[in-house]
Design an enzyme around this catalytic site. Structure first.
Site, PDB file in Angstrom:
ATOM      1  N   GLU A 155       2.238 -11.354  -3.531  1.00 39.00           N
ATOM      2  CA  GLU A 155       1.366 -11.723  -2.049  1.00 39.00           C
ATOM      3  C   GLU A 155       0.156 -11.474  -2.561  1.00 39.00           C
ATOM      4  OE1 GLU A 155       3.156 -12.578   0.444  1.00 39.00           O
ATOM      5  OE2 GLU A 155       5.052 -11.772   0.384  1.00 39.00           O
ATOM      6  N   CYS A 204      -4.743  -9.566   5.190  1.00 37.24           N
ATOM      7  CA  CYS A 204      -4.688 -10.823   4.258  1.00 37.24           C
ATOM      8  C   CYS A 204      -4.374 -12.124   4.977  1.00 37.24           C
ATOM      9  CB  CYS A 204      -3.362 -10.616   3.279  1.00 37.24           C
ATOM     10  SG  CYS A 204      -1.728 -10.266   4.410  1.00 37.24           S
ATOM     11  N   GLU A 235     -12.771 -15.344  -0.041  1.00 31.73           N
ATOM     12  CA  GLU A 235     -12.312 -14.266   0.943  1.00 31.73           C
ATOM     13  C   GLU A 235     -13.063 -13.089   1.112  1.00 31.73           C
ATOM     14  OE1 GLU A 235      -8.673 -12.336  -0.536  1.00 31.73           O
ATOM     15  OE2 GLU A 235      -7.945 -11.956   1.337  1.00 31.73           O
TER      16      GLU A 235
HETATM   17  P1  TAP Z   1      -6.319  -5.347  -5.933  1.00 25.01           P
HETATM   18  O1  TAP Z   1      -7.660  -4.844  -6.484  1.00 25.01           O
HETATM   19  O2  TAP Z   1      -5.659  -6.655  -6.269  1.00 25.01           O
HETATM   20  O3  TAP Z   1      -5.365  -4.120  -5.911  1.00 25.01           O
HETATM   21  C1  TAP Z   1      -4.086  -4.177  -5.393  1.00 25.01           C
HETATM   22  C2  TAP Z   1      -3.301  -3.037  -6.214  1.00 25.01           C
HETATM   23  O4  TAP Z   1      -3.357  -3.260  -7.744  1.00 25.01           O
HETATM   24  C3  TAP Z   1      -4.004  -1.655  -6.130  1.00 25.01           C
HETATM   25  O5  TAP Z   1      -2.991  -0.913  -6.138  1.00 25.01           O
HETATM   26  C4  TAP Z   1      -4.774  -1.621  -7.382  1.00 25.01           C
HETATM   27  O6  TAP Z   1      -5.197  -0.230  -7.902  1.00 25.01           O
HETATM   28  C5  TAP Z   1      -3.670  -2.288  -8.674  1.00 25.01           C
HETATM   29  N1  TAP Z   1      -4.264  -2.714  -9.562  1.00 25.01           N
HETATM   30  C6  TAP Z   1      -5.528  -2.867  -9.983  1.00 25.01           C
HETATM   31  N2  TAP Z   1      -5.759  -3.418 -11.201  1.00 25.01           N
HETATM   32  C7  TAP Z   1      -4.282  -3.619 -11.712  1.00 25.01           C
HETATM   33  C8  TAP Z   1      -3.797  -3.731 -12.898  1.00 25.01           C
HETATM   34  N3  TAP Z   1      -4.441  -4.210 -14.033  1.00 25.01           N
HETATM   35  N4  TAP Z   1      -2.272  -3.778 -13.074  1.00 25.01           N
HETATM   36  C9  TAP Z   1      -1.581  -3.244 -12.134  1.00 25.01           C
HETATM   37  N5  TAP Z   1      -2.075  -2.940 -10.795  1.00 25.01           N
HETATM   38  C10 TAP Z   1      -3.392  -2.964 -10.796  1.00 25.01           C
HETATM   39  O7  TAP Z   1      -6.454  -5.853  -4.133  1.00 25.01           O
HETATM   40  P2  TAP Z   1      -7.101  -4.783  -3.074  1.00 25.01           P
HETATM   41  O8  TAP Z   1      -8.798  -5.093  -3.420  1.00 25.01           O
HETATM   42  O9  TAP Z   1      -6.565  -3.659  -3.141  1.00 25.01           O
HETATM   43  O10 TAP Z   1      -6.712  -5.485  -1.847  1.00 25.01           O
HETATM   44  C11 TAP Z   1      -7.343  -6.752  -1.335  1.00 25.01           C
HETATM   45  C12 TAP Z   1      -6.502  -7.844  -1.795  1.00 25.01           C
HETATM   46  O11 TAP Z   1      -5.211  -7.975  -1.459  1.00 25.01           O
HETATM   47  C13 TAP Z   1      -7.141  -9.165  -0.911  1.00 25.01           C
HETATM   48  O12 TAP Z   1      -7.292 -10.136  -1.740  1.00 25.01           O
HETATM   49  C14 TAP Z   1      -5.847  -9.579   0.166  1.00 25.01           C
HETATM   50  O13 TAP Z   1      -5.788 -10.736   0.350  1.00 25.01           O
HETATM   51  C15 TAP Z   1      -4.659  -9.109  -0.712  1.00 25.01           C
HETATM   52  N6  TAP Z   1      -3.492  -8.951   0.154  1.00 25.01           N
HETATM   53  C16 TAP Z   1      -2.838  -9.663   0.378  1.00 25.01           C
HETATM   54  C17 TAP Z   1      -1.621  -9.289   1.250  1.00 25.01           C
HETATM   55  C18 TAP Z   1      -0.611 -10.412   1.338  1.00 25.01           C
HETATM   56  S1  TAP Z   1       0.871  -9.923   1.960  1.00 25.01           S
HETATM   57  N7  TAP Z   1      -0.493 -11.592   0.398  1.00 25.01           N
HETATM   58  C19 TAP Z   1      -1.583  -8.105   1.845  1.00 25.01           C
HETATM   59  C20 TAP Z   1      -2.732  -7.374   2.002  1.00 25.01           C
HETATM   60  C21 TAP Z   1      -3.552  -7.585   1.163  1.00 25.01           C
HETATM   61  P3  TAP Z   1      -6.428   0.569  -7.467  1.00 25.01           P
HETATM   62  O14 TAP Z   1      -5.874   1.216  -6.155  1.00 25.01           O
HETATM   63  O15 TAP Z   1      -6.699   1.520  -8.334  1.00 25.01           O
HETATM   64  O16 TAP Z   1      -7.167  -0.584  -7.184  1.00 25.01           O
END
Ligand code: TAP
Length: 517
Positions: free
Chosen positions: A288, A322, A419
């Site tokens: 997602e 999101c 975004e």
């Molecule tokens: P990310 O930076 O992608 O982080 C998401 C999760 O992945 C965090 O727990 C992060 O850990 C972890 N992560 C980072 N690098 C990784 C790797 N190499 N391998 C495995 N896991 C890793 O996103 P964010 O900044 O937290 O969230 C914002 C994004 O999420 C936005 O683009 C938003 O649109 C999207 N989002 C989408 C949805 C749906 S339902 N489509 C819902 C909510 C958010 P850390 O905590 O250490 O960074």
């Protein structure tokens, strides 16, 4: 630090079950809040094998709440092994599907009983407005656990009429089996809700889980772990590891004993996760990812409703959403008046302490994110945007950024493509009668998470809804998600659904069994 780190052991009973941990005790929101701050592996709260910790910060005060263990890859291994043991040999596997459902329902009830604590914790850790945290972050989490508890004993296969091997006969059946140990990785915007959307379907299907919450918002996941023990979920079924994505997230996606990863986060990291799942052991994966969802306002819409909903579509949960509407297309004939009304509406949002019941708009989740929003507006302005309101960090303690409206966002503006994930509305206009052109512009993005349209013309909205390339389309509403309705993206917003019956498919595999007689 505003934490009181108590060394008292915490013992609580619920049907004879006790949970032991070193609690953090904080007087906040007119309550004494007591919660774990250690990882949760094999039914026990524990420190990292390296002893390393990091702080989690309250974005409203910019002060540390407590320290959290920084897990190592050894800890990931320990958690995966516990989940594997629970899956292969534990009570979870032997239990009937109906009894599994009862456990999940009990967990939902316990979350309901503790919802004020969960919402307070979510508020201080993520900056969510308390009233919204109660209703959405925690309320929808409880609903999703309840919803999936009912699915446990309704997961069933088929009897399929295959060609018989004459003169013998054949019977062909399918059974739906859990995949095994599942890794769940979630972002910081709705910490408990993202956990719940995935984990409820995952456990209803009979799997065991290792979850990595976002590093900046781990607290509700740990409180949830405490409640899972009280609900009688056997040891090892739920494990929560805390630490950085690049280290332990990757250790999880690479792990040979993990059979599926459920990921919510950015498109960029989603691609890394998918590659890691492919290379390590062809794990099943669902993603997602990000969005830049278009919202189209035709001149024949109920404009009063459209103004309120458009603001909600962007500013809900301070834009850390999101499905936030990333581009607003307004018909030329109503554009100026509509923008004026949007500004009036945006200025009614009360910015303040998220625990205050009159607050509508809390602080952004963490500092790096706030800094990104400040840069976002500056770059959009360089590309020709006009700031209608907001646009600068609020002059007060805490990571506050006001509801911001940018107009004149042409298609080549950076803000038309990227975004923001914050409370920044990006507006452009379109010719009233040129439905084809606004559809082309709405679809000219690699994202496809959600979209919306406002108009009273039924055939127009049906045509537009059919043509919009998005996993969720809202008509004359926005933001209306439900635990019973499948949710997930198209294109680079990912694949695989959360919620609804379809979510179960992400955590099941089908076995075909053929008999001859
Ligand atoms: P990310 O930076 O992608 O982080 C998401 C999760 O992945 C965090 O727990 C992060 O850990 C972890 N992560 C980072 N690098 C990784 C790797 N190499 N391998 C495995 N896991 C890793 O996103 P964010 O900044 O937290 O969230 C914002 C994004 O999420 C936005 O683009 C938003 O649109 C999207 N989002 C989408 C949805 C749906 S339902 N489509 C819902 C909510 C958010 P850390 O905590 O250490 O960074």
């Amino acid at each position: 630090s505003d934490c009181i780190n108590s060394v008292v052991r915490n013992l609580r009973g619920d049907s004879g079950v006790t949970v032991e941990y070193d609690p953090i005790v904080v007087e906040v929101n007119k309550m004494t809040l007591k919660f774990p701050h250690q990882m949760f592996i094999d039914g026990k709260f524990c420190n990292s094998s390296t002893g390393k910790t990091h702080e989690t910060v309250n974005p409203a005060t910019e002060k540390a709440i407590c320290t959290i263990p920084t897990a190592s890859s050894d800890d990931v291994n320990r958690a995966v092994k516990a989940a594997k043991k629970a899956f292969d040999k534990g009570e979870w596997r032997l239990m009937s599907a109906r009894d599994r459902g009862k456990k999940l329902l009990r967990l939902a009830e316990l979350m309901e009983e503790h919802k004020e604590e969960l919402a307070t914790l979510e508020s201080i850790d993520s900056g969510a407005v308390y009233t919204l945290a109660l209703k959405t972050h925690v309320g929808m989490s409880i609903d999703v656990w309840r919803y999936f508890s009912g699915w446990c004993d309704k997961i069933q296969g088929k009897t399929i009429p295959i060609a018989p091997a004459r003169p013998n006969k054949n019977l062909c059946i399918t059974v739906r089996e859990p995949v095994g140990v599942v890794g769940l990785i979630t972002p910081w915007n709705y910490p408990l809700m993202m956990l719940s959307w995935k984990m409820a379907a995952c456990l209803a299907a009979g799997n065991t889980v290792v979850h990595k919450p976002a590093q900046v918002t781990p607290l509700t996941a740990l409180k949830f772990a405490e409640l899972s023990v009280l609900a009688g979920i056997p040891h090892g079924v739920i494990n929560i590891i805390t630490g950085s994505g690049s280290q332990i997230g990757e250790a999880l996606t690479n792990h040979p004993l993990v059979r599926k990863i459920g990921f919510t986060g950015s498109t960029e990291i989603g691609a890394v996760v998918m590659a890691s799942c492919a290379k390590s052991n062809i794990k099943k994966v669902s993603l997602e990812l990000g969005g830049k969802s278009p919202l189209i306002i035709f001149p024949d819409a109920d404009l009063e409703k459209a103004v309120k909903q458009t603001c909600g579509a962007v500013f809900f949960n301070k834009g850390e959403n999101c499905i936030a509407a990333g581009r607003i297309f307004i018909a030329k004939s109503i554009h100026d008046n509509f923008v004026k009304k949007l500004v009036q509406e945006a200025e009614t949002y009360v910015i303040g302490d998220p625990l205050d019941r009159s607050t509508a708009h809390g602080p952004q989740n963490h500092k790096a994110h706030l800094d990104k929003l400040i840069d976002y507006v500056q770059q959009a302005v360089r590309d020709g945007a006009k700031v209608e309101c907001g646009g600068k960090r609020c002059d007060r303690t805490g990571l506050f950024f006001p509801p911001t409206i940018l107009s004149n966002i042409e298609d080549d503006n950076f803000a038309a493509k990227e975004e923001s994930f914050g409370p920044i509305m990006c507006i452009s206009s379109f010719d009233d009668d040129d439905v084809e052109d606004v559809l082309r512009r709405a679809n000219s993005t690699e994202f496809g998470l959600a979209a919306g349209v406002f108009s009273k013309d039924v055939s127009k909205v049906l045509k537009v809804a059919e043509r919009l390339q998005a996993g969720t389309v809202f008509v004359n509403t926005y933001q209306k998600t439900d635990v019973a309705a499948p949710f997930g993206g198209f294109k680079q917003s990912g694949f695989g659904k959360d919620m609804g019956e379809e979510a179960l498919n992400e955590y099941l595999q089908t076995k075909t069994i053929t008999f001859e007689y």
